[in-house]
Design a protein around this motif. Structure first.
Motif, mmCIF file in Angstrom:
data_model
loop_
_atom_site.group_PDB
_atom_site.id
_atom_site.type_symbol
_atom_site.label_atom_id
_atom_site.label_comp_id
_atom_site.label_asym_id
_atom_site.label_seq_id
_atom_site.Cartn_x
_atom_site.Cartn_y
_atom_site.Cartn_z
ATOM 1 N N UNK A 134 -19.217 29.247 11.414
ATOM 2 C CA UNK A 134 -17.822 28.736 11.790
ATOM 3 C C UNK A 134 -16.862 27.797 9.934
ATOM 4 N N UNK A 135 -18.308 28.217 9.526
ATOM 5 C CA UNK A 135 -18.228 27.537 7.623
ATOM 6 C C UNK A 135 -18.311 28.465 7.619
ATOM 7 N N UNK A 136 -18.044 28.197 6.450
ATOM 8 C CA UNK A 136 -17.701 29.057 5.145
ATOM 9 C C UNK A 136 -19.657 29.437 4.427
ATOM 10 N N UNK A 181 -14.375 22.631 10.963
ATOM 11 C CA UNK A 181 -14.770 23.949 10.217
ATOM 12 C C UNK A 181 -13.351 23.874 9.855
ATOM 13 N N UNK A 182 -12.600 23.361 10.701
ATOM 14 C CA UNK A 182 -11.145 23.902 8.905
ATOM 15 C C UNK A 182 -11.369 22.796 8.124
ATOM 16 N N UNK A 183 -11.415 21.485 8.702
ATOM 17 C CA UNK A 183 -11.815 21.001 7.029
ATOM 18 C C UNK A 183 -12.846 21.419 6.143
ATOM 19 N N UNK A 184 -13.843 22.498 6.548
ATOM 20 C CA UNK A 184 -14.902 22.867 5.302
ATOM 21 C C UNK A 184 -13.939 24.299 4.692
ATOM 22 N N UNK A 195 -23.953 20.514 2.406
ATOM 23 C CA UNK A 195 -24.397 22.044 1.958
ATOM 24 C C UNK A 195 -26.128 21.665 2.190
ATOM 25 N N UNK A 196 -26.433 23.662 2.760
ATOM 26 C CA UNK A 196 -27.002 24.216 2.552
ATOM 27 C C UNK A 196 -27.495 24.999 2.127
ATOM 28 N N UNK A 198 -21.357 22.285 5.945
ATOM 29 C CA UNK A 198 -19.668 22.146 5.648
ATOM 30 C C UNK A 198 -19.922 23.854 5.030
ATOM 31 N N UNK A 199 -20.715 23.749 4.376
ATOM 32 C CA UNK A 199 -21.409 24.854 3.794
ATOM 33 C C UNK A 199 -23.034 26.013 3.641
ATOM 34 N N UNK A 200 -22.922 26.810 4.331
ATOM 35 C CA UNK A 200 -24.355 27.677 4.438
ATOM 36 C C UNK A 200 -24.606 28.241 3.050
ATOM 37 N N UNK A 201 -25.885 28.416 2.231
ATOM 38 C CA UNK A 201 -26.337 29.811 1.396
ATOM 39 C C UNK A 201 -27.416 30.325 2.187
ATOM 40 N N UNK A 202 -27.666 31.276 2.568
ATOM 41 C CA UNK A 202 -27.873 31.963 3.303
ATOM 42 C C UNK A 202 -29.155 33.648 2.180
#
Length: 417
Positions: free
Chosen positions: A267-269, A71-74, A210-211, A235-239
């Motif tokens: 815990x990711x963007x 999560x910190x890397x993301x 990302x998803x 690493x990133x989620x678009x909802x």
């Protein structure tokens, strides 16, 4: 895949030769469908030397092995990209390079490519060369694939990872073609497969995965889904705040509360998608969901200047007289700018035709005869399109984009304070 890599050497070869040197594949003949022809004949020629050097590709940000949690890397990666909060959503045949560049000129801070079919992308050179193009200014960039086979998805992703900042998995397409092809939102019925797709990329790419998802009817299912994706390596989620069955964005409002719940669970963007029609919506969505950014799709097609606070007349607050002013910009001017980008970065004419109708829809309702002339063209040319805009203007037609009159807003605020 026609790519203008970042950065290009001064002696860069022609785009077609660059492509062949990357893919080690022969040039395909031009398509027979006129609307599938590229808008620049220069990009359709062949016969260049086979010995051109391979171009220098973009070097992605490396955060592996630096002692940080996943999560910190993301978050570190997202921060290194500048935390881009205004994002062009993926749109089939509509978020291609010239349109992305137009939106970037008017405030977009990142963009998705159109959805690419991973299997066709790995098998068909013509598909690659027409459907994926980029340039050094086209960053940050998400390249989106639909897929249902982890190995094929990885092969496709490997081809584009030197030229993008995220490889995105489309888990949200609700259309019938996605049901038939078993991808997009219909993979919500097969979560083990979804998990394997994410893990395959996360374990084998140098750029993050990302998803882009839709919500389930039940909130607890959506939250479990989001946690599973994060655990698999997303690493990133678009909802997108609508369910798979809620296809009509005008009929169904996106559920920002569900997006907020996802944001508070992972815990990711997280990026929010849905109900973004003008900048007031952007501010409201960010405040309500707490997300890192927003995606806009259909609204950008009519107004690529949305992210610089321009709005169409439809969204001018009519009950607040004087609250908006003519922004000294209109859709015809935006179309001309888009066409100039197309001359720089050729795309199939079908994409251009679609943008012409989206940008000039209101104008064509006033002068339908000009729309009929456009539809009668079996093969478009830039000269015809520029002349068409001149003809509309010569008829005295102008439908401006508007901006809020900040002086009026300030006077009202002071008078009520």
């Amino acid at each position: 895949m026609r790519v203008k890599p970042t950065p290009l050497p001064k002696s860069a070869p022609a785009a077609a030769t660059i492509l062949r040197s990357i893919l080690r594949l022969p040039m395909s003949p031009p398509p027979s469908d006129l609307d599938d022809l590229l808008c620049s004949p220069a990009r359709q020629c062949s016969g260049e030397s086979e010995s051109e050097p391979e171009p220098e590709a973009h070097v992605p940000i490396q955060l592996n092995g630096c002692g940080l949690s996943r999560a910190d890397r993301a978050w570190a990666y997202w921060t290194a990209l500048g935390r881009p909060s205004l994002v062009v959503a993926p749109m089939v045949d509509n978020s291609e390079l010239p349109f992305r560049m137009l939106c970037r000129k008017y405030g977009a801070r990142a963009a998705y490519t159109p959805m690419l079919h991973s299997r066709i992308f790995t098998e068909n050179e013509k598909y690659r060369s027409q459907e994926f193009t980029t340039c050094k200014e086209d960053r940050p960039l998400f390249v989106q694939f639909c897929a249902n086979d982890p190995d094929i998805l990885l092969e496709a992703a490997k081809r584009v990872e030197p030229f993008c900042d995220y490889v995105d998995i489309n888990l949200g397409c609700p259309q019938r073609i996605a049901r038939r092809g078993n991808y997009g939102a219909f993979l919500m019925d097969n979560l083990p497969l979804v998990k394997s797709l994410v893990q395959k990329l996360a374990n084998n790419l140098h750029v993050p995965v990302s998803c882009k998802i839709r919500v389930f009817p039940k909130l607890e299912d959506t939250l479990s889904y989001a946690r599973m994706l994060e655990g698999a390596g997303c690493s990133l989620l678009a909802v997108h705040g609508r369910t798979r069955d809620e296809k009509d964005g005008k009929k169904f409002r996106a559920n920002w509360a569900a997006i907020k719940a996802v944001k508070n669970t992972v815990s990711i963007p997280v990026l929010a998608n849905g109900n973004i029609r003008h900048m007031d919506d952007v501010m409201d969505c960010l405040a309500e969901t707490g997300c890192e950014g927003v995606l806009s799709a259909e609204s950008l097609l009519e107004n690529p200047a949305l992210f610089t606070s321009y709005r169409t007349a439809e969204w001018v607050v009519r009950d607040e007289e004087g609250s908006s002013r003519d922004g000294k910009l209109d859709q015809a001017e935006l179309l001309v700018e888009y066409l100039k980008f197309c001359e720089m970065y050729p795309v199939p004419w079908r994409m251009i035709r679609s943008h012409v109708h989206k940008l000039l829809g209101d104008w064509f309702r006033v002068h339908p005869e000009i729309r009929e002339e456009l539809n009668a063209q079996s093969r478009l040319t830039f000269d015809f399109l520029y002349e068409m805009v001149d003809r509309l203007r010569s008829k005295g037609l102008r439908i401006p984009l508007y901006r809020k009159d900040e002086s009026v807003q300030c006077m009202r605020a002071s008078s009520t304070g």
